[in-house]
Design a protein around this motif. Structure first.
Motif, short mmCIF file in Angstrom:
data_model
loop_
_atom_site.label_atom_id
_atom_site.label_comp_id
_atom_site.label_asym_id
_atom_site.label_seq_id
_atom_site.Cartn_x
_atom_site.Cartn_y
_atom_site.Cartn_z
N ASP A 47 16.94 75.00 139.54
CA ASP A 47 18.16 75.45 140.21
C ASP A 47 19.12 75.88 139.11
O ASP A 47 19.68 75.04 138.40
CB ASP A 47 18.75 74.32 141.05
CG ASP A 47 20.07 74.72 141.74
OD1 ASP A 47 20.53 75.86 141.53
OD2 ASP A 47 20.62 73.87 142.47
N ASP A 53 24.08 79.28 147.38
CA ASP A 53 23.03 78.76 148.25
C ASP A 53 21.82 78.25 147.47
O ASP A 53 20.79 77.92 148.06
CB ASP A 53 22.59 79.82 149.25
CG ASP A 53 21.95 81.04 148.59
OD1 ASP A 53 22.12 81.19 147.36
OD2 ASP A 53 21.29 81.83 149.29
N SER A 54 21.92 78.16 146.15
CA SER A 54 20.74 77.81 145.35
C SER A 54 20.23 76.40 145.67
O SER A 54 19.02 76.14 145.55
CB SER A 54 21.04 77.93 143.86
OG SER A 54 22.04 77.01 143.46
N ALA A 55 21.11 75.50 146.08
CA ALA A 55 20.68 74.14 146.41
C ALA A 55 19.74 74.11 147.60
O ALA A 55 18.93 73.18 147.75
CB ALA A 55 21.89 73.25 146.66
N ASN A 56 19.84 75.12 148.48
CA ASN A 56 18.95 75.17 149.65
C ASN A 56 17.50 75.36 149.27
O ASN A 56 16.60 75.01 150.04
CB ASN A 56 19.38 76.30 150.59
CG ASN A 56 20.77 76.09 151.15
OD1 ASN A 56 21.23 74.96 151.27
ND2 ASN A 56 21.45 77.17 151.51
N GLU A 57 17.26 75.95 148.08
CA GLU A 57 15.88 76.19 147.64
C GLU A 57 15.13 74.87 147.50
O GLU A 57 13.95 74.78 147.85
CB GLU A 57 15.88 76.93 146.31
CG GLU A 57 16.47 78.34 146.38
CD GLU A 57 16.69 78.93 145.01
OE1 GLU A 57 16.51 78.19 144.00
OE2 GLU A 57 17.03 80.12 144.91
N THR A 58 15.80 73.86 146.98
CA THR A 58 15.15 72.56 146.75
C THR A 58 14.60 72.00 148.05
O THR A 58 13.43 71.58 148.12
CB THR A 58 16.15 71.58 146.12
OG1 THR A 58 16.60 72.10 144.87
CG2 THR A 58 15.51 70.22 145.92
N LYS A 59 15.41 71.99 149.09
CA LYS A 59 14.97 71.45 150.39
C LYS A 59 13.85 72.28 150.97
O LYS A 59 12.87 71.74 151.50
CB LYS A 59 16.14 71.39 151.37
CG LYS A 59 15.77 70.76 152.71
CD LYS A 59 16.97 70.68 153.63
CE LYS A 59 16.62 69.92 154.92
NZ LYS A 59 15.44 70.46 155.62
N LEU A 60 13.97 73.60 150.86
CA LEU A 60 12.95 74.48 151.43
C LEU A 60 11.59 74.26 150.76
O LEU A 60 10.55 74.18 151.43
CB LEU A 60 13.37 75.94 151.27
CG LEU A 60 12.48 76.99 151.93
CD1 LEU A 60 12.54 76.87 153.45
CD2 LEU A 60 12.89 78.40 151.50
N ASP A 63 10.23 70.85 151.83
CA ASP A 63 9.78 70.87 153.23
C ASP A 63 8.39 71.49 153.37
O ASP A 63 7.59 71.06 154.19
CB ASP A 63 10.78 71.64 154.10
CG ASP A 63 12.06 70.85 154.36
OD1 ASP A 63 12.07 69.64 154.07
OD2 ASP A 63 13.04 71.45 154.84
N ILE A 178 13.67 82.07 150.75
CA ILE A 178 15.07 82.48 150.61
C ILE A 178 15.11 83.77 149.81
O ILE A 178 14.51 83.86 148.73
CB ILE A 178 15.89 81.38 149.91
CG1 ILE A 178 16.01 80.15 150.81
CG2 ILE A 178 17.28 81.90 149.54
CD1 ILE A 178 16.74 78.98 150.17
#
Length: 221
Positions: A47, A53-60, A63, A178
């Motif tokens: 990251d 929105d870069s933090a969303n990559e971790t969750k995606l 998942d 993303i």
């Protein structure tokens, strides 16, 4: 992978994953290809904290892949280490240092990158426009040592695959990714102008333009 002898399905691999469609598709392909992916396939994600929105990559990523039992390493590039200039080179160095550490940690001799035929074509066109000689114009390699005399190799198994094929695979297999908004801005970098303006215009002349340019660059190499 087989024709270029890049790696076997029983080797330990470290895949650099960003949350974008290219590395997401490659992670899915390698999960299928590896004989025992939960023991042989490792993902490394950085990251860079350059987008809101870069933090969303971790969750995606977690998942889709940690939930399959894969080991995913995450690292943040500290904001205080961001330079005032030359940020792209600094980000690249941070990434590769992280990949090297994780590869050594898990015993992987291959760091896998998701660069594809369109990336190859963009790089070649950019070099030509900047006035490169024929040696400089030669293509990115399928594999190369990470560093001089290093036992770790950087491998690019998608160099003959076009971006459109990657999107098709992702959609058919219901993968999630993303889109990096900075890649769509033609004013952001010279590469973006090639990606969003020049290459699409060439594909109107010949839909196989990206593959043909990539093939030409490989012949030069």
């Amino acid at each position: 992978v087989q024709s270029h002898k890049l790696f076997s399905g029983r080797q330990k691999l470290l895949l650099a994953i960003s949350g974008g469609v290219d590395s997401t598709v490659l992670a899915d392909l390698l999960f299928i290809y590896e004989s025992n992916p939960r023991s042989h396939l490792f993902l490394a994600h950085v990251d860079h904290q350059l987008r809101v929105d870069s933090a969303n990559e971790t969750k995606l990523i977690d998942d889709q892949f940690a939930n399959r039992g894969l080991c995913v390493f995450h690292e943040k590039w500290p904001l205080e280490k961001h330079p005032h200039s030359g940020i792209e080179d600094a980000a690249r160095k941070f990434r590769y240092d992280f990949y090297k550490r994780m590869a050594l940690k898990v015993g992987a001799r291959k760091i896998i990158l998701a660069q594809h035929a369109d990336d190859q074509a963009e790089t070649t066109l950019l070099k030509i426009i900047r006035g490169a000689d024929w040696q400089t114009v030669s293509a990115m390699e399928w594999s190369r040592p990470l560093e001089k005399d290093s036992p770790i190799e950087v491998v690019r198994p998608l160099l003959n695959v076009e971006k459109s094929e990657i999107y098709d695979y992702a959609e058919k297999n219901h993968l999630k990714w993303i889109e990096d908004s900075t890649n769509k801005d033609p004013d952001y970098t010279s590469r973006n102008q090639i990606r969003n303006v020049v290459l699409p215009a060439l594909k109107q002349i010949n839909p196989n333009s990206a593959r043909n340019i990539a093939s030409f660059a490989e012949q030069i190499r």
